[in-house]
Motif scaffolding. Sequence first.
Motif, PDB file in Angstrom:
ATOM      1  N   LYS A  55     -20.508 -13.022   6.737  1.00 11.65           N
ATOM      2  CA  LYS A  55     -19.738 -12.495   5.614  1.00 11.65           C
ATOM      3  C   LYS A  55     -18.483 -13.349   5.439  1.00 11.65           C
ATOM      4  O   LYS A  55     -17.726 -13.558   6.383  1.00 11.65           O
ATOM      5  CB  LYS A  55     -19.334 -11.044   5.865  1.00 11.65           C
ATOM      6  CG  LYS A  55     -18.608 -10.403   4.686  1.00 11.65           C
ATOM      7  CD  LYS A  55     -18.068  -9.025   5.010  1.00 11.65           C
ATOM      8  CE  LYS A  55     -19.178  -8.020   5.074  1.00 11.65           C
ATOM      9  NZ  LYS A  55     -18.663  -6.625   5.197  1.00 11.65           N
ATOM     10  N   TRP A  56     -18.298 -13.819   4.219  1.00 10.39           N
ATOM     11  CA  TRP A  56     -17.175 -14.681   3.877  1.00 10.39           C
ATOM     12  C   TRP A  56     -16.344 -14.004   2.785  1.00 10.39           C
ATOM     13  O   TRP A  56     -16.897 -13.341   1.915  1.00 10.39           O
ATOM     14  CB  TRP A  56     -17.686 -16.028   3.359  1.00 10.39           C
ATOM     15  CG  TRP A  56     -18.520 -16.793   4.338  1.00 10.39           C
ATOM     16  CD1 TRP A  56     -19.856 -16.641   4.574  1.00 10.39           C
ATOM     17  CD2 TRP A  56     -18.088 -17.814   5.208  1.00 10.39           C
ATOM     18  NE1 TRP A  56     -20.283 -17.520   5.532  1.00 10.39           N
ATOM     19  CE2 TRP A  56     -19.203 -18.263   5.950  1.00 10.39           C
ATOM     20  CE3 TRP A  56     -16.854 -18.423   5.448  1.00 10.39           C
ATOM     21  CZ2 TRP A  56     -19.131 -19.273   6.901  1.00 10.39           C
ATOM     22  CZ3 TRP A  56     -16.768 -19.435   6.393  1.00 10.39           C
ATOM     23  CH2 TRP A  56     -17.904 -19.846   7.109  1.00 10.39           C
ATOM     24  N   LYS A  57     -15.008 -14.192   2.828  1.00 10.24           N
ATOM     25  CA  LYS A  57     -14.133 -13.590   1.817  1.00 10.24           C
ATOM     26  C   LYS A  57     -13.170 -14.629   1.272  1.00 10.24           C
ATOM     27  O   LYS A  57     -12.734 -15.531   1.982  1.00 10.24           O
ATOM     28  CB  LYS A  57     -13.369 -12.413   2.398  1.00 10.24           C
ATOM     29  CG  LYS A  57     -14.263 -11.223   2.674  1.00 10.24           C
ATOM     30  CD  LYS A  57     -13.482  -9.957   2.778  1.00 10.24           C
ATOM     31  CE  LYS A  57     -14.451  -8.796   2.901  1.00 10.24           C
ATOM     32  NZ  LYS A  57     -13.771  -7.531   2.887  1.00 10.24           N
ATOM     33  N   SER A  58     -12.852 -14.453  -0.027  1.00  7.64           N
ATOM     34  CA  SER A  58     -11.906 -15.338  -0.702  1.00  7.64           C
ATOM     35  C   SER A  58     -11.062 -14.521  -1.667  1.00  7.64           C
ATOM     36  O   SER A  58     -11.541 -13.563  -2.267  1.00  7.64           O
ATOM     37  CB  SER A  58     -12.658 -16.422  -1.483  1.00  7.64           C
ATOM     38  OG  SER A  58     -11.737 -17.243  -2.180  1.00  7.64           O
ATOM     39  N   SER A  59      -9.806 -14.926  -1.789  1.00  8.78           N
ATOM     40  CA  SER A  59      -8.900 -14.297  -2.732  1.00  8.78           C
ATOM     41  C   SER A  59      -8.081 -15.402  -3.386  1.00  8.78           C
ATOM     42  O   SER A  59      -7.091 -15.870  -2.823  1.00  8.78           O
ATOM     43  CB  SER A  59      -7.987 -13.308  -1.994  1.00  8.78           C
ATOM     44  OG  SER A  59      -7.080 -12.733  -2.903  1.00  8.78           O
ATOM     45  N   GLN A  60      -8.522 -15.839  -4.553  1.00  2.00           N
ATOM     46  CA  GLN A  60      -7.811 -16.893  -5.276  1.00  2.00           C
ATOM     47  C   GLN A  60      -8.309 -16.969  -6.712  1.00  2.00           C
ATOM     48  O   GLN A  60      -9.327 -16.382  -7.050  1.00  2.00           O
ATOM     49  CB  GLN A  60      -7.947 -18.241  -4.571  1.00  2.00           C
ATOM     50  CG  GLN A  60      -9.368 -18.727  -4.400  1.00  2.00           C
ATOM     51  CD  GLN A  60      -9.471 -19.930  -3.493  1.00  2.00           C
ATOM     52  OE1 GLN A  60      -9.565 -19.767  -2.298  1.00  2.00           O
ATOM     53  NE2 GLN A  60      -9.460 -21.100  -4.071  1.00  2.00           N
ATOM     54  N   GLU A  61      -7.580 -17.682  -7.530  1.00  4.31           N
ATOM     55  CA  GLU A  61      -7.889 -17.843  -8.948  1.00  4.31           C
ATOM     56  C   GLU A  61      -8.046 -16.500  -9.658  1.00  4.31           C
ATOM     57  O   GLU A  61      -8.796 -16.367 -10.618  1.00  4.31           O
ATOM     58  CB  GLU A  61      -9.177 -18.670  -9.157  1.00  4.31           C
ATOM     59  CG  GLU A  61      -9.076 -20.118  -8.771  1.00  4.31           C
ATOM     60  CD  GLU A  61     -10.334 -20.909  -9.127  1.00  4.31           C
ATOM     61  OE1 GLU A  61     -11.073 -20.519 -10.054  1.00  4.31           O
ATOM     62  OE2 GLU A  61     -10.564 -21.937  -8.483  1.00  4.31           O
ATOM     63  N   GLY A  62      -7.354 -15.450  -9.170  1.00  2.00           N
ATOM     64  CA  GLY A  62      -7.465 -14.126  -9.782  1.00  2.00           C
ATOM     65  C   GLY A  62      -8.707 -13.355  -9.384  1.00  2.00           C
ATOM     66  O   GLY A  62      -8.992 -12.300  -9.928  1.00  2.00           O
ATOM     67  N   GLU A 170     -12.304 -21.089  -1.670  1.00  2.00           N
ATOM     68  CA  GLU A 170     -12.300 -21.376  -0.238  1.00  2.00           C
ATOM     69  C   GLU A 170     -12.400 -20.037   0.482  1.00  2.00           C
ATOM     70  O   GLU A 170     -11.573 -19.153   0.285  1.00  2.00           O
ATOM     71  CB  GLU A 170     -11.028 -22.111   0.176  1.00  2.00           C
ATOM     72  CG  GLU A 170     -11.074 -22.584   1.604  1.00  2.00           C
ATOM     73  CD  GLU A 170      -9.958 -23.546   1.929  1.00  2.00           C
ATOM     74  OE1 GLU A 170      -9.312 -23.345   2.975  1.00  2.00           O
ATOM     75  OE2 GLU A 170      -9.749 -24.494   1.156  1.00  2.00           O
ATOM     76  N   PHE A 171     -13.444 -19.890   1.297  1.00  2.00           N
ATOM     77  CA  PHE A 171     -13.724 -18.644   1.991  1.00  2.00           C
ATOM     78  C   PHE A 171     -13.307 -18.730   3.455  1.00  2.00           C
ATOM     79  O   PHE A 171     -13.405 -19.788   4.066  1.00  2.00           O
ATOM     80  CB  PHE A 171     -15.232 -18.342   1.972  1.00  2.00           C
ATOM     81  CG  PHE A 171     -15.767 -17.955   0.631  1.00  2.00           C
ATOM     82  CD1 PHE A 171     -15.776 -16.645   0.226  1.00  2.00           C
ATOM     83  CD2 PHE A 171     -16.278 -18.922  -0.230  1.00  2.00           C
ATOM     84  CE1 PHE A 171     -16.295 -16.281  -1.009  1.00  2.00           C
ATOM     85  CE2 PHE A 171     -16.795 -18.575  -1.459  1.00  2.00           C
ATOM     86  CZ  PHE A 171     -16.801 -17.233  -1.857  1.00  2.00           C
ATOM     87  N   LYS A 172     -12.927 -17.588   3.996  1.00  5.01           N
ATOM     88  CA  LYS A 172     -12.709 -17.438   5.430  1.00  5.01           C
ATOM     89  C   LYS A 172     -13.785 -16.477   5.926  1.00  5.01           C
ATOM     90  O   LYS A 172     -14.107 -15.496   5.273  1.00  5.01           O
ATOM     91  CB  LYS A 172     -11.327 -16.884   5.728  1.00  5.01           C
ATOM     92  CG  LYS A 172     -10.219 -17.855   5.366  1.00  5.01           C
ATOM     93  CD  LYS A 172      -8.899 -17.350   5.898  1.00  5.01           C
ATOM     94  CE  LYS A 172      -7.783 -18.225   5.397  1.00  5.01           C
ATOM     95  NZ  LYS A 172      -7.473 -19.327   6.208  1.00  5.01           N
ATOM     96  N   LYS A 173     -14.321 -16.789   7.114  1.00  2.00           N
ATOM     97  CA  LYS A 173     -15.392 -15.958   7.681  1.00  2.00           C
ATOM     98  C   LYS A 173     -14.803 -14.685   8.279  1.00  2.00           C
ATOM     99  O   LYS A 173     -13.802 -14.739   8.983  1.00  2.00           O
ATOM    100  CB  LYS A 173     -16.157 -16.748   8.743  1.00  2.00           C
ATOM    101  CG  LYS A 173     -17.478 -16.127   9.109  1.00  2.00           C
ATOM    102  CD  LYS A 173     -18.302 -17.083   9.935  1.00  2.00           C
ATOM    103  CE  LYS A 173     -19.749 -16.666   9.928  1.00  2.00           C
ATOM    104  NZ  LYS A 173     -20.578 -17.646  10.621  1.00  2.00           N
TER     105      LYS A 173
END
Length: 176
Positions: A55-62, A170-173
Amino acid sequence: MTRILFFFLIATIGLTAQKKVVPLEEKVNYTLNNPDFEDTLFLDVNQRLTPFLGKWKSSQEGYEVEFIITQYFDTDNHQDGLFGGIKVVKEGIVILDTTNYTGPNYITGGIFSNPKDTQTVLLFFSEISEKWVCGHVSEITLTLAHTGTLKWNLDKKYNLSIIQLPKNLEFKKEIE
Protein backbone atom coordinates in the motif's frame (compact mmCIF):
# COMPACT_ATOMS: atom_id res chain seq x y z
CA MET A 1 -6.69 -48.01 -12.88
CA THR A 2 -2.90 -48.01 -12.87
CA ARG A 3 -2.83 -47.38 -16.62
CA ILE A 4 -5.16 -44.39 -16.25
CA LEU A 5 -2.98 -42.87 -13.52
CA PHE A 6 0.14 -43.52 -15.59
CA PHE A 7 -1.44 -41.86 -18.67
CA PHE A 8 -2.56 -38.86 -16.56
CA LEU A 9 0.95 -38.50 -15.11
CA ILE A 10 2.58 -38.63 -18.58
CA ALA A 11 0.06 -36.11 -19.98
CA THR A 12 0.65 -33.70 -17.07
CA ILE A 13 4.43 -33.93 -17.43
CA GLY A 14 4.10 -33.40 -21.18
CA LEU A 15 1.99 -30.25 -20.77
CA THR A 16 4.34 -28.81 -18.18
CA ALA A 17 7.45 -29.68 -20.16
CA GLN A 18 6.17 -27.83 -23.23
CA LYS A 19 6.21 -24.46 -21.46
CA LYS A 20 9.51 -22.61 -21.33
CA VAL A 21 10.02 -20.26 -18.37
CA VAL A 22 11.78 -16.95 -18.99
CA PRO A 23 12.43 -14.34 -16.26
CA LEU A 24 9.87 -11.54 -16.49
CA GLU A 25 12.53 -8.84 -16.83
CA GLU A 26 13.79 -10.56 -20.00
CA LYS A 27 10.38 -10.57 -21.75
CA VAL A 28 10.91 -7.58 -24.06
CA ASN A 29 14.26 -8.80 -25.39
CA TYR A 30 13.07 -12.41 -25.57
CA THR A 31 9.94 -11.62 -27.59
CA LEU A 32 11.89 -9.38 -29.98
CA ASN A 33 14.40 -12.15 -30.69
CA ASN A 34 12.00 -15.13 -30.56
CA PRO A 35 8.87 -14.55 -32.64
CA ASP A 36 7.47 -17.95 -31.60
CA PHE A 37 6.98 -17.46 -27.86
CA GLU A 38 3.42 -18.77 -27.48
CA ASP A 39 4.59 -21.67 -25.28
CA THR A 40 6.64 -19.40 -23.01
CA LEU A 41 5.79 -18.29 -19.49
CA PHE A 42 7.28 -15.01 -18.28
CA LEU A 43 7.54 -15.44 -14.53
CA ASP A 44 8.94 -13.27 -11.77
CA VAL A 45 11.50 -15.91 -10.80
CA ASN A 46 13.93 -13.24 -9.54
CA GLN A 47 11.30 -11.45 -7.41
CA ARG A 48 11.66 -8.15 -9.33
CA LEU A 49 8.00 -7.24 -8.71
CA THR A 50 8.15 -7.75 -4.93
CA PRO A 51 9.47 -4.25 -4.04
CA PHE A 52 6.46 -2.69 -5.82
CA LEU A 53 3.89 -4.65 -3.78
CA GLY A 54 1.96 -3.11 -0.91
CA LYS A 55 0.00 0.00 0.00
CA TRP A 56 1.40 3.34 -1.13
CA LYS A 57 0.15 6.85 -0.24
CA SER A 58 0.67 10.28 -1.76
CA SER A 59 -0.53 13.76 -0.90
CA GLN A 60 0.36 16.36 -3.51
CA GLU A 61 -0.97 18.41 -6.42
CA GLY A 62 -4.26 18.76 -4.48
CA TYR A 63 -4.76 15.00 -4.47
CA GLU A 64 -4.83 12.39 -1.71
CA VAL A 65 -4.01 9.07 -3.38
CA GLU A 66 -3.89 5.53 -2.02
CA PHE A 67 -2.43 2.94 -4.37
CA ILE A 68 -2.54 -0.77 -3.49
CA ILE A 69 -0.39 -3.02 -5.67
CA THR A 70 -0.71 -6.80 -5.74
CA GLN A 71 0.81 -9.47 -7.95
CA TYR A 72 -1.20 -11.75 -10.22
CA PHE A 73 -0.75 -14.02 -13.22
CA ASP A 74 -1.93 -12.50 -16.51
CA THR A 75 -3.25 -15.51 -18.43
CA ASP A 76 -3.71 -13.51 -21.65
CA ASN A 77 -0.03 -12.51 -21.78
CA HIS A 78 1.37 -15.62 -20.03
CA GLN A 79 3.20 -13.52 -17.46
CA ASP A 80 3.32 -12.44 -13.86
CA GLY A 81 2.13 -8.89 -13.47
CA LEU A 82 1.02 -6.13 -11.17
CA PHE A 83 -2.57 -5.16 -10.43
CA GLY A 84 -3.33 -1.81 -8.87
CA GLY A 85 -6.32 -0.57 -6.95
CA ILE A 86 -6.41 3.19 -6.54
CA LYS A 87 -8.37 5.69 -4.48
CA VAL A 88 -8.12 9.30 -5.61
CA VAL A 89 -9.52 12.16 -3.52
CA LYS A 90 -9.41 15.71 -4.86
CA GLU A 91 -10.53 18.59 -2.64
CA GLY A 92 -12.28 16.13 -0.31
CA ILE A 93 -14.25 14.43 -3.09
CA VAL A 94 -13.56 10.80 -4.05
CA ILE A 95 -13.18 10.89 -7.84
CA LEU A 96 -12.10 7.25 -8.22
CA ASP A 97 -11.97 4.23 -5.93
CA THR A 98 -11.00 0.82 -7.28
CA THR A 99 -9.33 -0.40 -4.08
CA ASN A 100 -11.99 -3.11 -3.87
CA TYR A 101 -10.81 -4.20 -7.35
CA THR A 102 -14.02 -3.56 -9.22
CA GLY A 103 -14.09 -2.23 -12.77
CA PRO A 104 -14.16 -0.74 -15.19
CA ASN A 105 -10.98 1.16 -14.28
CA TYR A 106 -7.99 -1.15 -14.05
CA ILE A 107 -4.32 -0.56 -13.54
CA THR A 108 -2.41 -3.60 -14.71
CA GLY A 109 0.87 -4.51 -16.33
CA GLY A 110 4.39 -5.23 -15.33
CA ILE A 111 6.69 -4.63 -18.26
CA PHE A 112 10.37 -4.02 -17.70
CA SER A 113 11.39 -2.31 -20.94
CA ASN A 114 15.05 -2.60 -19.93
CA PRO A 115 16.11 -5.85 -18.20
CA LYS A 116 18.98 -4.01 -16.49
CA ASP A 117 16.56 -1.46 -14.97
CA THR A 118 14.24 -3.46 -12.75
CA GLN A 119 13.47 -0.37 -10.67
CA THR A 120 11.13 0.90 -13.41
CA VAL A 121 7.99 -0.89 -14.56
CA LEU A 122 5.28 0.06 -17.05
CA LEU A 123 1.58 -0.31 -16.18
CA PHE A 124 -1.58 0.63 -18.04
CA PHE A 125 -4.70 2.44 -16.82
CA SER A 126 -7.93 1.40 -18.53
CA GLU A 127 -10.05 4.51 -18.25
CA ILE A 128 -13.69 5.42 -18.29
CA SER A 129 -14.52 7.73 -21.17
CA GLU A 130 -17.71 9.34 -22.35
CA LYS A 131 -17.46 7.30 -25.53
CA TRP A 132 -15.87 3.88 -25.96
CA VAL A 133 -12.46 3.86 -27.58
CA CYS A 134 -10.70 0.60 -28.43
CA GLY A 135 -7.48 0.33 -26.44
CA HIS A 136 -8.22 3.50 -24.48
CA VAL A 137 -5.43 3.37 -21.96
CA SER A 138 -2.82 5.60 -20.44
CA GLU A 139 0.67 4.43 -19.55
CA ILE A 140 1.91 4.70 -15.99
CA THR A 141 5.62 4.45 -15.34
CA LEU A 142 6.47 3.45 -11.76
CA THR A 143 10.02 3.94 -10.57
CA LEU A 144 11.41 2.86 -7.21
CA ALA A 145 13.63 5.66 -5.96
CA HIS A 146 16.68 5.22 -3.73
CA THR A 147 14.80 7.19 -1.05
CA GLY A 148 12.32 4.33 -0.64
CA THR A 149 9.62 6.18 -2.51
CA LEU A 150 7.67 5.19 -5.59
CA LYS A 151 7.49 7.72 -8.40
CA TRP A 152 4.41 7.73 -10.66
CA ASN A 153 4.42 9.30 -14.11
CA LEU A 154 1.18 9.18 -16.10
CA ASP A 155 1.50 9.55 -19.87
CA LYS A 156 -2.00 10.24 -21.15
CA LYS A 157 -2.24 8.78 -24.62
CA TYR A 158 -5.82 9.94 -25.04
CA ASN A 159 -7.57 12.96 -23.63
CA LEU A 160 -11.05 11.39 -23.47
CA SER A 161 -11.08 10.28 -19.86
CA ILE A 162 -13.77 11.68 -17.59
CA ILE A 163 -11.47 10.85 -14.66
CA GLN A 164 -8.37 13.01 -14.53
CA LEU A 165 -5.58 11.32 -12.60
CA PRO A 166 -2.52 13.25 -11.44
CA LYS A 167 0.38 13.24 -13.90
CA ASN A 168 3.26 13.05 -11.41
CA LEU A 169 3.15 11.68 -7.89
CA GLU A 170 5.59 10.44 -5.31
CA PHE A 171 4.33 7.71 -2.98
CA LYS A 172 5.56 6.54 0.40
CA LYS A 173 4.99 2.91 1.36
CA GLU A 174 2.67 2.24 4.26
CA ILE A 175 4.20 -0.04 6.88
CA GLU A 176 1.74 -2.77 7.85
